[in-house]
Design a protein around this motif. Structure first.
Motif, short mmCIF file in Angstrom:
data_model
loop_
_atom_site.label_atom_id
_atom_site.label_comp_id
_atom_site.label_asym_id
_atom_site.label_seq_id
_atom_site.Cartn_x
_atom_site.Cartn_y
_atom_site.Cartn_z
N GLN A 51 0.82 -1.21 0.00
CA GLN A 51 0.00 0.00 0.00
C GLN A 51 0.85 1.26 0.00
OE1 GLN A 51 -3.56 0.07 2.54
NE2 GLN A 51 -3.23 -2.11 2.80
N ASN A 54 1.66 2.95 -3.91
CA ASN A 54 0.96 4.04 -4.61
C ASN A 54 0.37 5.07 -3.65
OD1 ASN A 54 -1.26 2.81 -3.68
ND2 ASN A 54 -2.27 2.57 -5.65
N LEU A 56 -1.24 4.91 -0.76
CA LEU A 56 -2.41 4.74 0.09
C LEU A 56 -1.99 4.87 1.55
CD1 LEU A 56 -4.41 1.83 -1.56
CD2 LEU A 56 -5.03 4.22 -1.45
N ARG A 78 -1.37 11.40 -7.48
CA ARG A 78 -2.34 11.05 -8.50
C ARG A 78 -1.68 10.44 -9.73
NH1 ARG A 78 -7.56 12.19 -8.45
NH2 ARG A 78 -8.55 12.47 -10.47
N ARG A 81 -0.53 7.00 -8.95
CA ARG A 81 -1.62 6.02 -8.93
C ARG A 81 -1.96 5.54 -10.33
NH1 ARG A 81 -5.17 8.03 -3.93
NH2 ARG A 81 -3.59 7.44 -2.43
N LEU A 86 -2.80 -1.20 -8.45
CA LEU A 86 -2.81 -2.02 -7.24
C LEU A 86 -4.04 -2.91 -7.25
CD1 LEU A 86 -1.63 -2.73 -4.53
CD2 LEU A 86 -2.54 -0.61 -3.59
N PHE A 88 -6.06 -5.50 -5.09
CA PHE A 88 -6.18 -6.01 -3.73
C PHE A 88 -6.60 -7.47 -3.72
CE2 PHE A 88 -6.19 -1.58 -2.59
CZ PHE A 88 -5.61 -1.59 -1.34
N GLN A 94 -14.76 -5.67 -5.35
CA GLN A 94 -14.90 -4.22 -5.48
C GLN A 94 -15.60 -3.83 -6.78
OE1 GLN A 94 -10.81 -4.15 -5.19
NE2 GLN A 94 -10.39 -3.12 -7.10
N GLY A 107 -11.60 3.53 -13.68
CA GLY A 107 -10.27 4.09 -13.41
C GLY A 107 -9.91 5.21 -14.37
N GLY A 156 -9.79 -3.69 -14.84
CA GLY A 156 -10.10 -2.36 -14.33
C GLY A 156 -8.87 -1.63 -13.86
#
Lengths: 286, 264
Positions: A51, A54, A56, A78, A81, A86, A88, A94, A107, A156
């Motif tokens: 994490q 990027n 987080l 930004r 990212r 990433l 998870f 999600q 995205g 995604g």
């Protein structure tokens, strides 16, 4: 895009000042095009580590840079990212949109890319994970199979065309067929030039895919080196509760019984090759 | 709110019969409104003070648990302060004037509200969700003959309470995943922020359904079939301490009534 961890220490806010930090003085460089496997016991800091890549999570002390961009910089985050995707654990959980295409487009849209470009990005991203836009694009992601949903979720993330893909346990909960297919997918993506960082507790997956392995223990780097080098330290890995690939174990057992192979096989295929060549050379000598 | 943030400890309040605790908390909240002068307010706060000190809940925890509702208390105070115009004027700042009447009403309302919240928080801190549901079931049991599904209601309550922390964790996880894809939850106006919530809400609902499915399978496979023939591990039985608490509350109520009617 090299990723640099410069003496990163991270303590979760709740434990700050008290208990053991989740990451302790991690120093790490991931080169472009590399496939890094991250292994370690539950709670060793694997998820915390990724994490950071990027932004987080931000290091309590130390620095993380991607391509020389410091993640402490809010506006630069930004951009990072977009460059680092990433994925998870259980990414299919999600999914949210009405159609697969909409979900994959989330995205690029969130990053404000022009609408004309987005459709092409979606088509390409789905294609890269082995799904056909015309076939699944208009369907609801919730009517797909578990393995397909995971592919959509990965698409995604790929849709923003990141140069680095970070995955947390991408094989978790997949059946053997899905597992094999996921391995193949990750191998292909890596060969297309993506830098891949994969957290896994399955040594076979790591052995089959990774160039280099990072071993974490209690938030600190326990070992970091080439896959064959790291997995040659059976005893040390066992001591911290980790295994080695079965092929490596088999080769070690053979060696203990006096049959030394001239390679360090990590996969069943490599093991078979090594044994076969040992037999051939033995016969030639005989 | 404070429900579901149980603080594990071993105190008189923790050991109390949850049925008594629930009733006492509710009655206390009503009694608060009997106090209409300084002496009454002091009594109300003293009762609460004793309860807090008996509860074994660290003050720090209590304060942090109340932080979210503090806004409401401050808001109430300010509104009463500004809009009530009885008594002598105290300060005049342009269009805003504060009167003695406003000041005292504001103080009263804010204190009452605070006492209300502290009492609720205390109930939450000293009563586990299982105890709370048991207490509710016990209190509703007499109404079962009128068709109130007491057992089912308390089971729903305890499951709901149990899932608050789980769904909170899940929400955090999904938000992180969507931020990794470029979602922005921190900037923009109300509408863009509301739209940003959708990619979190849908997966959260999906996961809630998934949990519900799993839980019902787990309950069914352990032969759960409602209240019929179910026995309890912990049978609720009032102890002396429960009756003492009732007596203390009755005393408080009587004193407040006496103060109001001028008998004291």
């Amino acid at each position: 895009m090299p990723i640099r961890f410069d003496h990163v220490t991270y303590a979760y806010p709740a434990t700050r000042g008290g208990a053991q930090p989740a990451l302790v003085d991690v120093d790490l460089t991931v080169a472009d095009g590399e496939f890094l496997g991250v292994i370690g016991h539950t709670g060793s800091g694997k998820s915390t580590l990724i994490q950071h890549i990027n932004g987080l999570l931000l290091p309590t002390t130390g620095r993380v840079t991607v391509d020389g961009i410091d993640l402490a910089d809010r506006t630069a985050r930004r951009e990072v990212r977009r460059r680092v995707g990433l994925v998870f654990q259980y990414p299919e959980h999600q999914l949210f949109a009405d159609t697969v295409a909409e979900d994959v487009a989330f995205g690029p849209r969130a990053l404000g890319l022009p609408a004309g470009e987005i459709e092409q990005l979606v088509i390409t991203a789905l294609e890269r994970v082995g799904l056909d836009f015309c076939e699944v694009g208009h369907r609801s992601p919730f009517e797909l199979s578990g393995g397909q949903m995971r592919r959509v979720a990965i698409a995604g993330v790929l849709a923003t065309r990141p140069g680095t893909l970070v995955l947390d346990e991408p094989m978790a909960g997949l059946d053997p067929v899905g597992r094999g297919a996921m391995r193949e997918l990750l191998r292909t993506l890596h060969h297309q030039g993506l830098t891949v960082i994969m957290v896994s507790h399955d040594m076979e997956d790591v052995a089959a895919l990774a160039d280099r392995v990072l071993v974490l223990r209690n938030g600190a780097v326990f070992a970091c080196g080439t896959t064959s080098d790291v997995f040659s330290h059976h005893a040390e890995l066992r001591e911290i509760g980790l295994g080695v690939p079965r092929a490596a174990l088999f080769a070690a057992r053979l060696a203990a019984r006096g049959v030394v192979l001239h390679a360090h096989p990590l996969t069943v295929e490599a093991l078979a090759d090594a044994i076969a060549s040992a037999c051939t050379s033995h016969r030639e000598v005989g | 709110m404070a429900l579901g943030q149980y603080h594990k400890a071993d105190s008189v309040l923790h050991r109390m019969d949850p049925r008594f605790k629930l009733v006492i908390a509710v009655v206390y909240m009503l009694v608060i409104f009997l106090a209409n002068d300084a002496a009454g307010l002091v009594l109300v706060l003293a009762f609460l003070g004793v309860a807090v000190s008996l509860s074994g809940v660290p003050a720090r925890l209590l304060v942090s648990g109340l932080r979210p509702v503090l806004v409401l208390v401050v808001f109430t105070f300010v509104v009463n302060l500004v809009f009530i115009r009885s008594g002598e004027p105290v300060v005049d700042i342009g269009p805003v004037s504060v009167t003695t009447g406003g000041l005292s009403t504001a103080l009263f309302m804010a204190t009452r509200l605070l006492a209300l919240f502290v009492a609720t928080a205390l109930l939450g801190f000293t009563t586990s969700s299982v105890d709370l549901a048991d207490g509710m079931e016990g209190l509703l049991a007499p109404f079962e003959r009128f068709g109130v599904p007491a057992h089912e209601l308390s089971m729903i309550l305890s499951i709901a309470l149990r899932f608050i922390p789980i769904l909170t964790m899940e929400k955090d996880r999904i938000m992180r995943a969507q931020s990794a894809r470029g979602a922005d939850f921190e900037t923009g106006n109300v509408i863009t922020r509301f739209r940003a919530i959708l990619p979190v809400l849908t997966p959260l609902f999906m996961s809630a359904f998934r949990h519900a499915e799993d839980l019902s399978t787990a309950m069914e496979s352990r032969c759960y079939h409602g209240k019929e023939g179910r026995t309890r591990v912990k049978v609720l039985r009032p102890a002396a301490r429960d009756w003492y608490a009732v007596a203390a509350l009755a005393l408080l109520g009587a004193a407040l009534v006496a103060l109001r009617t001028g008998a004291l």
